[in-house]
Design a protein around this motif. Structure first.
Motif, PDB file in Angstrom:
ATOM      1  N   ILE A 196     -21.903  27.490 -10.355  1.00  0.00           N
ATOM      2  CA  ILE A 196     -21.847  26.496 -11.328  1.00  0.00           C
ATOM      3  C   ILE A 196     -21.505  25.566 -10.997  1.00  0.00           C
ATOM      4  O   ILE A 196     -21.727  24.130 -10.475  1.00  0.00           O
ATOM      5  CB  ILE A 196     -21.335  26.731 -12.981  1.00  0.00           C
ATOM      6  N   VAL A 197     -19.628  25.037 -10.434  1.00  0.00           N
ATOM      7  CA  VAL A 197     -19.567  24.165  -9.679  1.00  0.00           C
ATOM      8  C   VAL A 197     -19.517  23.203  -8.833  1.00  0.00           C
ATOM      9  O   VAL A 197     -19.945  22.620  -8.318  1.00  0.00           O
ATOM     10  CB  VAL A 197     -17.663  24.672  -9.571  1.00  0.00           C
ATOM     11  N   ASN A 198     -20.618  24.353  -7.512  1.00  0.00           N
ATOM     12  CA  ASN A 198     -21.484  23.853  -7.495  1.00  0.00           C
ATOM     13  C   ASN A 198     -22.312  23.367  -7.286  1.00  0.00           C
ATOM     14  O   ASN A 198     -23.071  21.890  -7.008  1.00  0.00           O
ATOM     15  CB  ASN A 198     -22.437  25.416  -6.243  1.00  0.00           C
ATOM     16  N   ASP A 199     -23.370  23.187  -8.571  1.00  0.00           N
ATOM     17  CA  ASP A 199     -24.188  22.360  -9.163  1.00  0.00           C
ATOM     18  C   ASP A 199     -24.135  21.113  -9.355  1.00  0.00           C
ATOM     19  O   ASP A 199     -24.582  20.131  -9.870  1.00  0.00           O
ATOM     20  CB  ASP A 199     -25.299  23.450 -10.019  1.00  0.00           C
ATOM     21  N   VAL A 200     -22.615  21.248 -10.159  1.00  0.00           N
ATOM     22  CA  VAL A 200     -22.280  20.048 -10.703  1.00  0.00           C
ATOM     23  C   VAL A 200     -21.557  19.181  -9.731  1.00  0.00           C
ATOM     24  O   VAL A 200     -22.160  17.837  -9.848  1.00  0.00           O
ATOM     25  CB  VAL A 200     -20.541  20.452 -11.751  1.00  0.00           C
ATOM     26  N   ILE A 201     -21.448  19.615  -8.598  1.00  0.00           N
ATOM     27  CA  ILE A 201     -20.802  18.826  -7.153  1.00  0.00           C
ATOM     28  C   ILE A 201     -22.138  18.134  -6.485  1.00  0.00           C
ATOM     29  O   ILE A 201     -22.107  17.095  -6.804  1.00  0.00           O
ATOM     30  CB  ILE A 201     -20.267  19.625  -6.167  1.00  0.00           C
ATOM     31  N   VAL A 202     -23.283  18.880  -6.143  1.00  0.00           N
ATOM     32  CA  VAL A 202     -24.330  18.779  -6.398  1.00  0.00           C
ATOM     33  C   VAL A 202     -24.967  17.127  -7.512  1.00  0.00           C
ATOM     34  O   VAL A 202     -25.336  16.079  -6.659  1.00  0.00           O
ATOM     35  CB  VAL A 202     -25.501  19.322  -6.155  1.00  0.00           C
ATOM     36  N   GLU A 203     -24.710  17.305  -8.687  1.00  0.00           N
ATOM     37  CA  GLU A 203     -25.597  17.134  -8.994  1.00  0.00           C
ATOM     38  C   GLU A 203     -25.122  15.282  -9.152  1.00  0.00           C
ATOM     39  O   GLU A 203     -24.978  14.192  -9.765  1.00  0.00           O
ATOM     40  CB  GLU A 203     -25.503  17.770 -10.522  1.00  0.00           C
ATOM     41  N   ILE A 204     -23.017  15.407  -9.714  1.00  0.00           N
ATOM     42  CA  ILE A 204     -22.598  14.630  -9.275  1.00  0.00           C
ATOM     43  C   ILE A 204     -22.724  13.616  -7.954  1.00  0.00           C
ATOM     44  O   ILE A 204     -22.566  12.047  -7.548  1.00  0.00           O
ATOM     45  CB  ILE A 204     -20.819  14.521  -9.704  1.00  0.00           C
ATOM     46  N   TRP A 205     -21.887  14.201  -7.283  1.00  0.00           N
ATOM     47  CA  TRP A 205     -21.611  13.446  -5.538  1.00  0.00           C
ATOM     48  C   TRP A 205     -23.152  13.765  -4.750  1.00  0.00           C
ATOM     49  O   TRP A 205     -22.461  13.315  -3.637  1.00  0.00           O
ATOM     50  CB  TRP A 205     -20.669  14.376  -5.605  1.00  0.00           C
TER      51      TRP A 205
END
Length: 226
Positions: free
Chosen positions: A50-59
């Motif tokens: 989930i954190v990986n998804d957030v990082i990809v989506e934002i950064w």
């Protein structure tokens, strides 16, 4: 996109690494969920995706790739430190050496399985999430998160269970274990998806701009492209 590393990005990178290291310890215990036997690491490892998804989506994918390699380095470091602590003679009054070693000492086969599964699953999740973002022009986050997790977690489970247990556990049971872990981890992603979306929206506001990868090549070895 700003070149400086934001405090929020650092926070998510630390959270990703912490989830990874904690899950490696929890995975030693086998638990049952319904009629399924799975490593206890399933209660926290999906959070790293989930954190990986957030990082990809934002950064973007490049930053996610950087965090994945940092997690890999910390995994190796922790295992080296565990082994060193096991080998150092215990104090004469301390009687828990055997239990300590049992918990923290992995066989070379399990260690190799963990590393290969982590790298293949994490990179696949980040790459698919990012590629689909380009194809959908930033839309359909929920679909992208679920599909990338399904592929990433499926690959992670398949690699780990195959490398760790092939020749020990019958092939039919190995397949059931792979399917069970993939299902549980993906279901976890779906259940907490509203929270993930909320976090993404909040972080976007904090960061003021969203990273968007227009030219992504699947080369996880380029550490300088972050």
């Amino acid at each position: 996109m700003k070149n400086s590393i934001s405090p929020v990005f650092m926070l998510f990178g630390i959270l990703f690494t912490a989830c990874l290291l904690i899950s490696n310890i929890l995975a030693i215990k086998i638990i049952t969920i319904g009629s399924l036997a799975v490593p206890a690491g399933v209660i926290i490892f999906p959070i790293s995706y989930i954190v990986n998804d957030v990082i990809v989506e934002i950064w973007g994918y490049k930053k996610a790739r950087f965090v994945i390699w940092i997690g890999f380095a910390m995994m190796i470091l922790s295992n080296v430190m565990y082994q060193l602590a096991i080998e150092i003679p215990a104090a004469p009054f301390w009687t828990n050496q055997d239990s300590f070693a049992t918990i923290l000492q992995n066989s070379p086969r399990i260690g190799l399985a963990s590393v290969l599964a982590y790298l293949s699953g994490s990179f696949a999740n980040a790459f698919i999430m990012s590629k689909m973002k380009v194809m959908s022009k930033g839309k359909n986050f929920s679909l992208r998160a679920i599909l990338s997790t399904l592929v990433g977690e499926g690959l992670d489970s398949m690699v780990f269970i195959s490398v760790a247990f092939i020749g020990i556990i019958p092939a039919k049971e190995l397949l059931m274990m792979v399917l069970a872990q993939t299902f549980i981890k993906t279901a976890y992603e779906i259940v907490v998806l509203p929270v993930t979306i909320l976090v993404v929206n909040k972080v976007k506001k904090v960061e003021s701009e969203t990273a968007f990868d227009s030219n992504i090549s699947y080369n996880p070895f380029k550490l300088n492209e972050v």
